[in-house]
Design an enzyme around this catalytic site. Structure first.
Site, PDB file in Angstrom:
ATOM      1  N   ASP A  49       1.333  -1.401  -0.216  1.00 38.45           N
ATOM      2  CA  ASP A  49       0.414   0.177  -0.259  1.00 38.45           C
ATOM      3  C   ASP A  49       0.992   1.213  -0.569  1.00 38.45           C
ATOM      4  OD1 ASP A  49      -2.067  -1.591  -0.228  1.00 38.45           O
ATOM      5  OD2 ASP A  49      -2.186  -1.540   2.541  1.00 38.45           O
ATOM      6  N   TYR A  77       6.829  -8.582   8.809  1.00 35.02           N
ATOM      7  CA  TYR A  77       6.299  -7.567   8.600  1.00 35.02           C
ATOM      8  C   TYR A  77       6.422  -6.428  10.314  1.00 35.02           C
ATOM      9  CZ  TYR A  77       3.952  -7.652   4.240  1.00 35.02           C
ATOM     10  OH  TYR A  77       3.037  -8.424   2.462  1.00 35.02           O
ATOM     11  N   ASP A  91      -6.317   1.565   8.067  1.00 37.87           N
ATOM     12  CA  ASP A  91      -5.130   2.527   8.633  1.00 37.87           C
ATOM     13  C   ASP A  91      -5.514   3.495   8.455  1.00 37.87           C
ATOM     14  OD1 ASP A  91      -5.942   3.092   6.214  1.00 37.87           O
ATOM     15  OD2 ASP A  91      -4.105   2.117   4.851  1.00 37.87           O
ATOM     16  N   ARG A 183      -3.354  -5.601   7.812  1.00 35.41           N
ATOM     17  CA  ARG A 183      -4.495  -4.171   8.012  1.00 35.41           C
ATOM     18  C   ARG A 183      -6.295  -4.896   8.331  1.00 35.41           C
ATOM     19  NH1 ARG A 183      -6.421  -1.806   3.416  1.00 35.41           N
ATOM     20  NH2 ARG A 183      -5.324  -2.858   2.004  1.00 35.41           N
TER      21      ARG A 183
END
Length: 328
Positions: A49, A77, A91, A183
């Site tokens: 993203d 991550y 987010d 997310r």
């Protein structure tokens, strides 16, 4: 009048393990890298993203044939969840959809983590690239419609609480398989803890088989690209001629690439002779020799003098090519 043909790029191949900055889209990153390298083709292995940063492996030339193997690799991550608000995009980009004054304790957070490891069911975000009846979920969501996205199975190898900067946030690190949405994890953990949550910071630090040492920043990329800019006097058409051959002109950029074959570390390697490589490039199977050569393998890759020749299968001691790579 005859139409002018599309200008071809140069036949450069390899992986650029790009350290994507916040604010840049994945498609934009691929276009920029392709342009800087003057590559004939390019693609990436796993979208990031715009609000996320970190490892975006970009395949150039022949390396695009190995994209599926990197897409299937484990990813790591590091991310920060902000507690107290759930957002439409899960987010910082979305609008607030729910709030809470509750804040979880460290003990409550740690007690929840085992629920999110192993094989779990996860509903992707409303704003995601998942296709619903032929349409992308984010296109439907942008029209203000609720999207009914079915839960899907994902695998999370580990989920660790790294630090607790304050009561309003927590930093985690996750190792997960293909299709996992971080997310969604923030959204679901916030709901389970009764306090709501969304992603405040997201960085991808690893995509198997690449590691942090392979990362190339935008600054390093642009510095190398500067050395490849044309030199000399302007030509009649106003463009600047550069007498250097491509190999010399693009040397600094090409030095940033990881070899195409690195993407295939998950497969057995079979070393073959130059004669066998020539036969394989023509689409012919070859008998493989050597004490350690496998008799059967559903997938393997063949190399000659360390250069990637083909991906294929080994059946009854014979390598049968499925995808052949140019011998440049």
């Amino acid at each position: 009048m005859a139409r002018r043909g599309k200008k071809k790029g140069r036949p450069v191949s390899g992986w650029l393990v790009f350290d994507k900055p916040v604010g840049m889209g994945s498609t934009e990153a691929v276009s920029k890298v392709k342009w800087l390298f003057k590559a004939d083709k390019a693609g990436h292995a796993g979208t990031l993203d715009p609000l996320a940063s970190g490892m975006l492996p970009i395949a150039l030339g022949e390396a695009t044939k190995t994209v599926p193997y990197v897409m299937d690799g484990a990813k790591v991550y590091r991310f920060t969840i902000a507690w107290g608000e759930e957002r439409s995009t899960d987010d910082l980009e979305g609008h607030v959809t729910a709030t809470s004054d509750l804040r979880p304790s460290e003990a409550e957070i740690r007690a929840l983590l085992p629920n999110y490891t192993g094989v779990i069911m996860q509903v992707p975000p409303q704003f995601s690239a998942v296709k619903i009846a032929g349409e992308r979920a984010y296109d439907i969501a942008r029209e203000g419609q609720a999207v009914d996205i079915p839960a899907r199975e994902v695998e999370i190898g580990r989920l660790d609480l790294i630090e607790r900067p304050d009561e309003h946030s927590a930093v985690f690190e996750i190792e997960c398989g293909k299709g996992t949405y971080v997310r969604s994890l923030a959204r679901d953990m916030g709901r389970d803890l009764g306090c709501h949550g969304h992603i405040a910071v997201l960085r991808r630090v690893e995509v198997d088989p690449f590691v942090a040492d392979d990362l190339v920043t935008l600054e390093a990329l642009e510095a190398a690209a500067a050395a490849a800019r044309p030199q000399g006097e302007p030509a009649e058409d106003g463009r600047i001629a550069d007498p250097r051959p491509d190999k010399e002109r693009f040397a600094a950029l090409d030095a940033l690439l990881v070899d195409t074959g690195a993407a295939l570390d998950c497969l057995p390697e079979i070393a073959i002779s130059d004669d066998a490589a020539q036969r394989i490039r023509l689409g012919n199977p070859v008998i493989i020799r050597g004490r350690d050569a496998p008799v059967e393998a559903p997938e393997a890759y063949a190399t000659a003098r360390g250069r990637l020749v083909a991906i294929g299968a080994v059946e009854a001691g014979m390598f049968k090519p499925k995808r052949v790579f140019a011998g440049r």
